[in-house]
Design a protein around this motif. Structure first.
Motif, PDB file in Angstrom:
ATOM      1  N   GLU A  84    -131.292 -47.882  -2.666  1.00 11.04           N
ATOM      2  CA  GLU A  84    -130.984 -47.922  -1.236  1.00 11.04           C
ATOM      3  C   GLU A  84    -129.491 -47.728  -1.002  1.00 11.04           C
ATOM      4  OE1 GLU A  84    -131.233 -51.238   2.344  1.00 11.04           O
ATOM      5  OE2 GLU A  84    -132.817 -51.189   0.818  1.00 11.04           O
ATOM      6  N   VAL A  85    -128.665 -48.387  -1.811  1.00  7.85           N
ATOM      7  CA  VAL A  85    -127.217 -48.221  -1.703  1.00  7.85           C
ATOM      8  C   VAL A  85    -126.825 -46.770  -1.958  1.00  7.85           C
ATOM      9  CG1 VAL A  85    -125.014 -48.795  -2.794  1.00  7.85           C
ATOM     10  CG2 VAL A  85    -126.656 -50.604  -2.274  1.00  7.85           C
ATOM     11  N   ALA A  86    -127.424 -46.160  -2.968  1.00  5.09           N
ATOM     12  CA  ALA A  86    -127.124 -44.761  -3.269  1.00  5.09           C
ATOM     13  C   ALA A  86    -127.486 -43.853  -2.096  1.00  5.09           C
ATOM     14  CB  ALA A  86    -127.878 -44.329  -4.529  1.00  5.09           C
ATOM     15  N   ALA A  87    -128.590 -44.158  -1.431  1.00  3.79           N
ATOM     16  CA  ALA A  87    -129.020 -43.351  -0.287  1.00  3.79           C
ATOM     17  C   ALA A  87    -128.071 -43.516   0.897  1.00  3.79           C
ATOM     18  CB  ALA A  87    -130.440 -43.741   0.111  1.00  3.79           C
ATOM     19  N   VAL A  88    -127.527 -44.723   1.089  1.00  3.38           N
ATOM     20  CA  VAL A  88    -126.582 -44.955   2.189  1.00  3.38           C
ATOM     21  C   VAL A  88    -125.274 -44.210   1.948  1.00  3.38           C
ATOM     22  CG1 VAL A  88    -125.207 -46.720   3.373  1.00  3.38           C
ATOM     23  CG2 VAL A  88    -127.599 -47.181   2.795  1.00  3.38           C
ATOM     24  N   LEU A  89    -124.833 -44.163   0.689  1.00  7.06           N
ATOM     25  CA  LEU A  89    -123.558 -43.535   0.364  1.00  7.06           C
ATOM     26  C   LEU A  89    -123.635 -42.012   0.298  1.00  7.06           C
ATOM     27  CD1 LEU A  89    -122.253 -45.944  -2.433  1.00  7.06           C
ATOM     28  CD2 LEU A  89    -121.591 -45.897  -0.023  1.00  7.06           C
ATOM     29  N   ALA A  90    -124.807 -41.482   0.044  1.00  6.60           N
ATOM     30  CA  ALA A  90    -124.950 -40.035  -0.154  1.00  6.60           C
ATOM     31  C   ALA A  90    -124.458 -39.192   1.029  1.00  6.60           C
ATOM     32  CB  ALA A  90    -126.403 -39.703  -0.490  1.00  6.60           C
ATOM     33  N   PRO A  91    -124.777 -39.540   2.290  1.00  8.85           N
ATOM     34  CA  PRO A  91    -124.329 -38.697   3.409  1.00  8.85           C
ATOM     35  C   PRO A  91    -122.815 -38.555   3.535  1.00  8.85           C
ATOM     36  CG  PRO A  91    -126.091 -40.167   4.112  1.00  8.85           C
ATOM     37  CD  PRO A  91    -125.673 -40.616   2.753  1.00  8.85           C
ATOM     38  N   ILE A  92    -122.043 -39.510   3.013  1.00 13.99           N
ATOM     39  CA  ILE A  92    -120.588 -39.386   3.097  1.00 13.99           C
ATOM     40  C   ILE A  92    -120.005 -38.826   1.790  1.00 13.99           C
ATOM     41  CG2 ILE A  92    -120.267 -41.156   4.846  1.00 13.99           C
ATOM     42  CD1 ILE A  92    -119.581 -43.136   2.679  1.00 13.99           C
TER      43      ILE A  92
ATOM     44  N   SER B  49    -104.975 -42.794   1.147  1.00 14.55           N
ATOM     45  CA  SER B  49    -106.237 -42.753   0.400  1.00 14.55           C
ATOM     46  C   SER B  49    -106.965 -44.098   0.348  1.00 14.55           C
ATOM     47  CB  SER B  49    -105.992 -42.214  -1.014  1.00 14.55           C
ATOM     48  OG  SER B  49    -105.592 -40.854  -0.961  1.00 14.55           O
ATOM     49  N   PRO B  50    -106.276 -45.218   0.028  1.00  9.30           N
ATOM     50  CA  PRO B  50    -107.007 -46.497   0.001  1.00  9.30           C
ATOM     51  C   PRO B  50    -107.613 -46.861   1.354  1.00  9.30           C
ATOM     52  CG  PRO B  50    -104.886 -46.690  -1.107  1.00  9.30           C
ATOM     53  CD  PRO B  50    -104.877 -45.375  -0.403  1.00  9.30           C
ATOM     54  N   LEU B  51    -106.864 -46.603   2.431  1.00  7.91           N
ATOM     55  CA  LEU B  51    -107.369 -46.919   3.769  1.00  7.91           C
ATOM     56  C   LEU B  51    -108.588 -46.063   4.103  1.00  7.91           C
ATOM     57  CD1 LEU B  51    -107.192 -48.230   6.568  1.00  7.91           C
ATOM     58  CD2 LEU B  51    -105.537 -46.456   7.199  1.00  7.91           C
ATOM     59  N   LEU B  52    -108.517 -44.765   3.818  1.00  9.39           N
ATOM     60  CA  LEU B  52    -109.628 -43.867   4.144  1.00  9.39           C
ATOM     61  C   LEU B  52    -110.858 -44.184   3.302  1.00  9.39           C
ATOM     62  CD1 LEU B  52    -107.691 -40.499   4.570  1.00  9.39           C
ATOM     63  CD2 LEU B  52    -108.579 -42.022   6.362  1.00  9.39           C
ATOM     64  N   ALA B  53    -110.660 -44.550   2.039  1.00 17.13           N
ATOM     65  CA  ALA B  53    -111.786 -44.935   1.194  1.00 17.13           C
ATOM     66  C   ALA B  53    -112.449 -46.202   1.738  1.00 17.13           C
ATOM     67  CB  ALA B  53    -111.319 -45.150  -0.240  1.00 17.13           C
ATOM     68  N   ASN B  54    -111.630 -47.108   2.255  1.00 12.50           N
ATOM     69  CA  ASN B  54    -112.154 -48.346   2.841  1.00 12.50           C
ATOM     70  C   ASN B  54    -112.961 -48.043   4.102  1.00 12.50           C
ATOM     71  OD1 ASN B  54    -112.189 -51.175   2.309  1.00 12.50           O
ATOM     72  ND2 ASN B  54    -110.920 -51.491   4.114  1.00 12.50           N
ATOM     73  N   ILE B  55    -112.469 -47.097   4.896  1.00 15.88           N
ATOM     74  CA  ILE B  55    -113.194 -46.698   6.107  1.00 15.88           C
ATOM     75  C   ILE B  55    -114.532 -46.072   5.733  1.00 15.88           C
ATOM     76  CG2 ILE B  55    -113.167 -45.087   8.047  1.00 15.88           C
ATOM     77  CD1 ILE B  55    -110.136 -45.537   8.217  1.00 15.88           C
ATOM     78  N   ALA B  56    -114.529 -45.234   4.698  1.00 23.30           N
ATOM     79  CA  ALA B  56    -115.770 -44.582   4.271  1.00 23.30           C
ATOM     80  C   ALA B  56    -116.806 -45.609   3.839  1.00 23.30           C
ATOM     81  CB  ALA B  56    -115.476 -43.609   3.137  1.00 23.30           C
ATOM     82  N   LEU B  57    -116.377 -46.622   3.102  1.00 26.01           N
ATOM     83  CA  LEU B  57    -117.321 -47.624   2.607  1.00 26.01           C
ATOM     84  C   LEU B  57    -117.735 -48.628   3.675  1.00 26.01           C
ATOM     85  CD1 LEU B  57    -115.932 -48.257  -0.975  1.00 26.01           C
ATOM     86  CD2 LEU B  57    -118.186 -47.374  -0.371  1.00 26.01           C
ATOM     87  N   SER B  58    -117.097 -48.569   4.840  1.00 22.92           N
ATOM     88  CA  SER B  58    -117.545 -49.447   5.925  1.00 22.92           C
ATOM     89  C   SER B  58    -118.972 -49.098   6.349  1.00 22.92           C
ATOM     90  CB  SER B  58    -116.605 -49.336   7.132  1.00 22.92           C
ATOM     91  OG  SER B  58    -116.657 -48.031   7.704  1.00 22.92           O
ATOM     92  N   THR B  59    -119.415 -47.884   6.017  1.00 22.23           N
ATOM     93  CA  THR B  59    -120.805 -47.504   6.265  1.00 22.23           C
ATOM     94  C   THR B  59    -121.758 -48.442   5.543  1.00 22.23           C
ATOM     95  OG1 THR B  59    -120.151 -45.183   6.480  1.00 22.23           O
ATOM     96  CG2 THR B  59    -122.473 -45.619   6.059  1.00 22.23           C
ATOM     97  N   LEU B  60    -121.385 -48.811   4.334  1.00 20.69           N
ATOM     98  CA  LEU B  60    -122.201 -49.734   3.550  1.00 20.69           C
ATOM     99  C   LEU B  60    -122.210 -51.118   4.199  1.00 20.69           C
ATOM    100  CD1 LEU B  60    -123.815 -49.482   0.910  1.00 20.69           C
ATOM    101  CD2 LEU B  60    -121.834 -50.386  -0.295  1.00 20.69           C
ATOM    102  N   ASP B  61    -121.038 -51.563   4.674  1.00 22.05           N
ATOM    103  CA  ASP B  61    -120.968 -52.853   5.369  1.00 22.05           C
ATOM    104  C   ASP B  61    -121.900 -52.865   6.576  1.00 22.05           C
ATOM    105  OD1 ASP B  61    -118.963 -53.469   3.577  1.00 22.05           O
ATOM    106  OD2 ASP B  61    -117.348 -52.996   4.970  1.00 22.05           O
ATOM    107  N   ASP B  62    -121.831 -51.821   7.388  1.00 21.99           N
ATOM    108  CA  ASP B  62    -122.641 -51.754   8.603  1.00 21.99           C
ATOM    109  C   ASP B  62    -124.126 -51.822   8.275  1.00 21.99           C
ATOM    110  OD1 ASP B  62    -120.275 -51.483   9.991  1.00 21.99           O
ATOM    111  OD2 ASP B  62    -120.419 -49.307  10.172  1.00 21.99           O
ATOM    112  N   HIS B  63    -124.525 -51.134   7.219  1.00 24.33           N
ATOM    113  CA  HIS B  63    -125.931 -51.103   6.827  1.00 24.33           C
ATOM    114  C   HIS B  63    -126.424 -52.501   6.445  1.00 24.33           C
ATOM    115  CE1 HIS B  63    -129.640 -49.554   5.016  1.00 24.33           C
ATOM    116  NE2 HIS B  63    -129.388 -50.338   3.971  1.00 24.33           N
ATOM    117  N   PHE B  64    -125.662 -53.204   5.613  1.00 26.10           N
ATOM    118  CA  PHE B  64    -126.097 -54.516   5.146  1.00 26.10           C
ATOM    119  C   PHE B  64    -125.982 -55.575   6.233  1.00 26.10           C
ATOM    120  CE2 PHE B  64    -125.947 -52.594   0.988  1.00 26.10           C
ATOM    121  CZ  PHE B  64    -126.923 -53.282   0.287  1.00 26.10           C
ATOM    122  N   ILE B  65    -124.966 -55.481   7.073  1.00 23.97           N
ATOM    123  CA  ILE B  65    -124.838 -56.442   8.179  1.00 23.97           C
ATOM    124  C   ILE B  65    -126.003 -56.292   9.145  1.00 23.97           C
ATOM    125  CG2 ILE B  65    -123.467 -57.009  10.224  1.00 23.97           C
ATOM    126  CD1 ILE B  65    -120.963 -56.343   8.556  1.00 23.97           C
TER     127      ILE B  65
END
Length: 296
Positions: free
Chosen positions: A119-127, A53-69
């Motif tokens: 904007e953050v909420a919109a990035v997280l919504a699809p996942i 679970s911690p690893l998969l949650a980290n993978i899911a939030l990598s979407t946020l990293d990609d967006h800001f980078i």
């Protein structure tokens, strides 16, 4: 709750082995056991307490990293880009994330921060993720905020007119360690040998202090040790039904330092404070780089 299809799509970017993907899918669909002994299906999210679970949650939030980078590289990556944005009245910002906790630091106005929150909420919504209303807030750095157990706030340096950002253990973190000290010195623990109590308390306090040693923590460490000293003194007086003179004679060395059977109490203040050295975003990894995908 994390959408399983979206999460597996992110996993497929790095892993192509269908057997591994099948195991991840089976883990997500395994379900949970309820208090009544029944199995409850997990249609979304990751099993609480699950090993992946911690690893998969980290993978899911990598979407946020990609967006800001991507935004940083395209619009704020150089000093000239940031200067042009400020001239136009636009903010500059960076994302700091650790597992499922993150903060966005912004150089701008409150309206910019509120817009970024949307904007953050919109990035997280699809996942399938959404911001927690209780934990998500817009604050000024002079007011301060808590992050990973620390309280981060800009304040005027004592004896100076200059402002600096200080990082200290948060009130919640201090309350938590005090609660642990109280639990170890309750009446229910009076049966313990004194040396065992001193040893256990010392390990707990030093472990806590090691986590917070990179902040402005010296005064707080001393205050926590003073609290622990009072609890130990009260515990010893109840256990042996003695007064202060006997307490000092039987259980103190070097003044009022507690000791028993060769064990000397050593608390949080024994941990040296070492300020964190900022190294930016390009920190060399000690591990050998892995290939982009695993195939099988």
């Amino acid at each position: 709750m994390i959408d399983h299809a979206a999460l597996l799509g992110l996993v497929r970017r790095k892993i192509k082995d269908k057997r591994v993907l099948g195991l991840v899918r089976a883990f997500l669909k395994a379900g949970v056991m309820t208090t009544t002994g029944d199995r409850e299906e997990t249609l979304t999210g990751t099993p609480q307490g699950g090993i992946l679970s911690p690893l998969l949650a980290n993978i899911a939030l990598s979407t946020l990293d990609d967006h800001f980078i991507r935004q940083w590289n395209e619009t704020m990556g150089t000093p000239s880009m940031r200067a042009r944005r400020r001239q136009r009245g636009e903010p500059t910002y960076r994302l700091i994330r650790y597992a499922d906790d993150f903060v966005v630091v912004i150089k701008g106005e409150q309206r910019h921060a509120e817009r970024l929150r949307e904007e953050v909420a919109a990035v997280l919504a699809p996942i399938g993720l959404r911001l927690s209303p209780a934990k998500t807030q817009v604050v000024h750095i002079d007011t301060g905020f808590d992050f990973l157990g620390f309280h981060i706030r800009r304040m005027r340096k004592r004896g100076s007119t200059r402002m600096f950002v200080y990082t200290k253990p948060s009130r919640k973190a201090i309350a938590s360690i005090k609660a642990k000290v109280r639990a170890k010195t309750y009446r229910s623990t009076l049966h313990m040998p004194t040396a065992d109590l001193l040893r256990a308390l010392g390990r707990t306090l030093r472990g806590w202090a090691n986590y917070f040693r990179h902040g402005v923590s010296k005064a707080i460490f001393s205050a926590i040790d003073s609290y622990a000293w009072e609890r130990i003194a009260s515990w010893l007086r109840r256990k042996h039904r003695i007064g202060w003179p006997d307490l000092r004679r039987r259980f103190c060395v070097n003044g009022w330092r507690f000791a028993a059977d060769g064990v000397v109490f050593t608390g949080a203040a024994s941990v040296a404070v070492t300020r964190y050295r900022y190294r930016g975003y390009h920190i060399a990894t000690p591990w050998t780089p892995k290939p982009e995908a695993l195939t099988g």
